[in-house]
Motif scaffolding. Structure first.
Motif, PDB file in Angstrom:
ATOM      1  N   LEU A 102     -73.794  10.830   5.083  1.00  0.00           N
ATOM      2  CA  LEU A 102     -73.192  11.758   4.119  1.00  0.00           C
ATOM      3  C   LEU A 102     -73.082  13.141   4.727  1.00  0.00           C
ATOM      4  O   LEU A 102     -73.823  13.483   5.641  1.00  0.00           O
ATOM      5  CB  LEU A 102     -74.027  11.841   2.843  1.00  0.00           C
ATOM      6  CG  LEU A 102     -75.447  12.384   2.984  1.00  0.00           C
ATOM      7  CD1 LEU A 102     -75.846  13.115   1.728  1.00  0.00           C
ATOM      8  CD2 LEU A 102     -76.411  11.253   3.263  1.00  0.00           C
ATOM      9  N   GLN A 103     -72.107  13.880   4.231  1.00  0.00           N
ATOM     10  CA  GLN A 103     -72.028  15.294   4.589  1.00  0.00           C
ATOM     11  C   GLN A 103     -72.204  16.116   3.315  1.00  0.00           C
ATOM     12  O   GLN A 103     -73.289  16.578   3.016  1.00  0.00           O
ATOM     13  CB  GLN A 103     -70.725  15.588   5.306  1.00  0.00           C
ATOM     14  CG  GLN A 103     -70.746  14.995   6.725  1.00  0.00           C
ATOM     15  CD  GLN A 103     -69.525  15.339   7.532  1.00  0.00           C
ATOM     16  OE1 GLN A 103     -69.034  16.451   7.479  1.00  0.00           O
ATOM     17  NE2 GLN A 103     -69.023  14.369   8.271  1.00  0.00           N
ATOM     18  N   CYS A 104     -71.161  16.252   2.503  1.00  0.00           N
ATOM     19  CA  CYS A 104     -71.348  17.041   1.277  1.00  0.00           C
ATOM     20  C   CYS A 104     -72.151  16.281   0.239  1.00  0.00           C
ATOM     21  O   CYS A 104     -72.791  16.870  -0.620  1.00  0.00           O
ATOM     22  CB  CYS A 104     -70.008  17.478   0.701  1.00  0.00           C
ATOM     23  SG  CYS A 104     -69.128  16.169  -0.177  1.00  0.00           S
ATOM     24  N   GLY A 105     -72.086  14.957   0.289  1.00  0.00           N
ATOM     25  CA  GLY A 105     -72.884  14.161  -0.637  1.00  0.00           C
ATOM     26  C   GLY A 105     -72.234  13.873  -1.973  1.00  0.00           C
ATOM     27  O   GLY A 105     -72.800  13.152  -2.787  1.00  0.00           O
ATOM     28  N   PHE A 106     -71.042  14.432  -2.203  1.00  0.00           N
ATOM     29  CA  PHE A 106     -70.443  14.241  -3.530  1.00  0.00           C
ATOM     30  C   PHE A 106     -70.151  12.768  -3.814  1.00  0.00           C
ATOM     31  O   PHE A 106     -70.373  12.271  -4.917  1.00  0.00           O
ATOM     32  CB  PHE A 106     -69.142  15.057  -3.671  1.00  0.00           C
ATOM     33  CG  PHE A 106     -68.650  15.087  -5.085  1.00  0.00           C
ATOM     34  CD1 PHE A 106     -69.128  16.030  -5.982  1.00  0.00           C
ATOM     35  CD2 PHE A 106     -67.735  14.145  -5.539  1.00  0.00           C
ATOM     36  CE1 PHE A 106     -68.714  16.032  -7.306  1.00  0.00           C
ATOM     37  CE2 PHE A 106     -67.309  14.141  -6.855  1.00  0.00           C
ATOM     38  CZ  PHE A 106     -67.803  15.084  -7.736  1.00  0.00           C
ATOM     39  N   CYS A 107     -69.676  12.065  -2.803  1.00  0.00           N
ATOM     40  CA  CYS A 107     -69.324  10.660  -2.993  1.00  0.00           C
ATOM     41  C   CYS A 107     -70.520   9.728  -2.897  1.00  0.00           C
ATOM     42  O   CYS A 107     -70.422   8.537  -3.208  1.00  0.00           O
ATOM     43  CB  CYS A 107     -68.321  10.246  -1.918  1.00  0.00           C
ATOM     44  SG  CYS A 107     -69.035  10.335  -0.246  1.00  0.00           S
ATOM     45  N   THR A 108     -71.650  10.251  -2.394  1.00  0.00           N
ATOM     46  CA  THR A 108     -72.765   9.384  -1.997  1.00  0.00           C
ATOM     47  C   THR A 108     -73.335   8.531  -3.130  1.00  0.00           C
ATOM     48  O   THR A 108     -73.588   7.334  -2.925  1.00  0.00           O
ATOM     49  CB  THR A 108     -73.863  10.240  -1.334  1.00  0.00           C
ATOM     50  OG1 THR A 108     -73.254  11.021  -0.303  1.00  0.00           O
ATOM     51  CG2 THR A 108     -74.938   9.364  -0.718  1.00  0.00           C
ATOM     52  N   CYS A 139     -64.470   8.884   0.580  1.00  0.00           N
ATOM     53  CA  CYS A 139     -65.254  10.001   1.093  1.00  0.00           C
ATOM     54  C   CYS A 139     -64.281  10.876   1.863  1.00  0.00           C
ATOM     55  O   CYS A 139     -63.613  10.400   2.777  1.00  0.00           O
ATOM     56  CB  CYS A 139     -66.376   9.514   2.002  1.00  0.00           C
ATOM     57  SG  CYS A 139     -67.242  10.869   2.821  1.00  0.00           S
ATOM     58  N   ARG A 140     -64.243  12.149   1.498  1.00  0.00           N
ATOM     59  CA  ARG A 140     -63.243  13.026   2.115  1.00  0.00           C
ATOM     60  C   ARG A 140     -63.766  13.733   3.348  1.00  0.00           C
ATOM     61  O   ARG A 140     -63.030  14.425   4.022  1.00  0.00           O
ATOM     62  CB  ARG A 140     -62.766  14.064   1.096  1.00  0.00           C
ATOM     63  CG  ARG A 140     -61.982  13.446  -0.042  1.00  0.00           C
ATOM     64  CD  ARG A 140     -61.723  14.463  -1.148  1.00  0.00           C
ATOM     65  NE  ARG A 140     -60.922  13.885  -2.210  1.00  0.00           N
ATOM     66  CZ  ARG A 140     -61.398  13.129  -3.183  1.00  0.00           C
ATOM     67  NH1 ARG A 140     -62.692  12.847  -3.224  1.00  0.00           N
ATOM     68  NH2 ARG A 140     -60.608  12.649  -4.120  1.00  0.00           N
ATOM     69  N   CYS A 141     -65.052  13.583   3.647  1.00  0.00           N
ATOM     70  CA  CYS A 141     -65.561  14.403   4.747  1.00  0.00           C
ATOM     71  C   CYS A 141     -66.274  13.627   5.842  1.00  0.00           C
ATOM     72  O   CYS A 141     -66.813  14.241   6.754  1.00  0.00           O
ATOM     73  CB  CYS A 141     -66.437  15.532   4.217  1.00  0.00           C
ATOM     74  SG  CYS A 141     -67.752  15.050   3.146  1.00  0.00           S
ATOM     75  N   THR A 142     -66.273  12.315   5.826  1.00  0.00           N
ATOM     76  CA  THR A 142     -66.800  11.610   6.990  1.00  0.00           C
ATOM     77  C   THR A 142     -65.739  10.632   7.483  1.00  0.00           C
ATOM     78  O   THR A 142     -64.777  10.354   6.802  1.00  0.00           O
ATOM     79  CB  THR A 142     -68.083  10.799   6.688  1.00  0.00           C
ATOM     80  OG1 THR A 142     -67.711   9.534   6.157  1.00  0.00           O
ATOM     81  CG2 THR A 142     -69.005  11.510   5.742  1.00  0.00           C
TER      82      THR A 142
HETATM   83 FE1  FES Z   1     -68.513  14.426   1.210  1.00  0.00          FE
HETATM   84 FE2  FES Z   1     -68.399  11.868   0.931  1.00  0.00          FE
HETATM   85  S1  FES Z   1     -69.985  13.034   1.911  1.00  0.00           S
HETATM   86  S2  FES Z   1     -67.054  13.315   0.085  1.00  0.00           S
END
Ligand code: FES
Ligand code: FES
Length: 166
Positions: A102-108, A139-142
């Motif tokens: 995860l990066q931002c974690g929103f989708c996690t 997931c928009r950031c990985t």
């Molecule tokens: Fe950022 Fe999935 S970790 S949208």
């Protein structure tokens, strides 16, 4: 205060019973967040595309933005808050940490609930099946590689613990 549109609802979430008043149009996602205060369930697209709102209902992954809360009465609901046992993380939670899934974690939370349900049903998923599974959530950031690695690792842990129990 109750309005004419509201009705009583009893929800079983993570082993706890919540006595609520809801409107028929209230989604399960909004009800979990706003009434049960379980804000780990995230809301992204609100129309069934992103999977951020995925919870487990009677063992199946469900997009809670597409389900009315009243439809969940009498069912067993699990959210990301129920995955850990006290301080002990679930195999998937641990694997997401160890593989930087995860990066931002929103989708996690959505990925965790989707893959938890899938691996509980079948920990023997092969690589193509895991790819197919996670492709249903956004997931928009990985680049998804670390998420795939995490699910593979957790699958291995769950297979081993199943074999040890046999
Ligand atoms: Fe950022 Fe999935 S970790 S949208
Ligand atoms: Fe439910 Fe996107 S918020 S699928």
């Amino acid at each position: 205060m109750s309005t004419q549109q509201e009705q009583p609802l009893s929800l079983n979430v993570n082993g706890r019973t919540y006595k609520l008043l809801v409107e028929q149009r209230d989604t399960l996602a909004d009800t979990l967040r706003n009434q049960c205060k379980l804000t780990g369930t995230h809301i992204g697209c609100e129309h069934g595309v992103c999977g951020a709102c995925t919870v487990i209902v009677d063992g199946e992954p469900v997009r809670s933005c597409l389900m009315f809360a009243v439809q969940a009465e009498g069912k067993t609901i699990r959210t990301v808050e129920g995955l850990a046992s006290g301080e002990k993380l679930s195999p998937l939670q641990q694997a997401f940490i160890e593989n930087h899934g995860l990066q931002c974690g929103f989708c996690t939370p959505g990925f965790l609930m989707l893959t938890t349900a899938a691996l509980e049903q079948n920990p023997d998923l092969d690589d193509d099946q895991i790819k197919d599974l996670v492709s249903s959530n956004i997931c928009r950031c990985t680049g998804y590689q670390n998420i795939l690695a995490a699910v593979r690792q957790a699958a291995g842990v769950m297979q081993a613990s199943r074999q040890a129990a046999e």
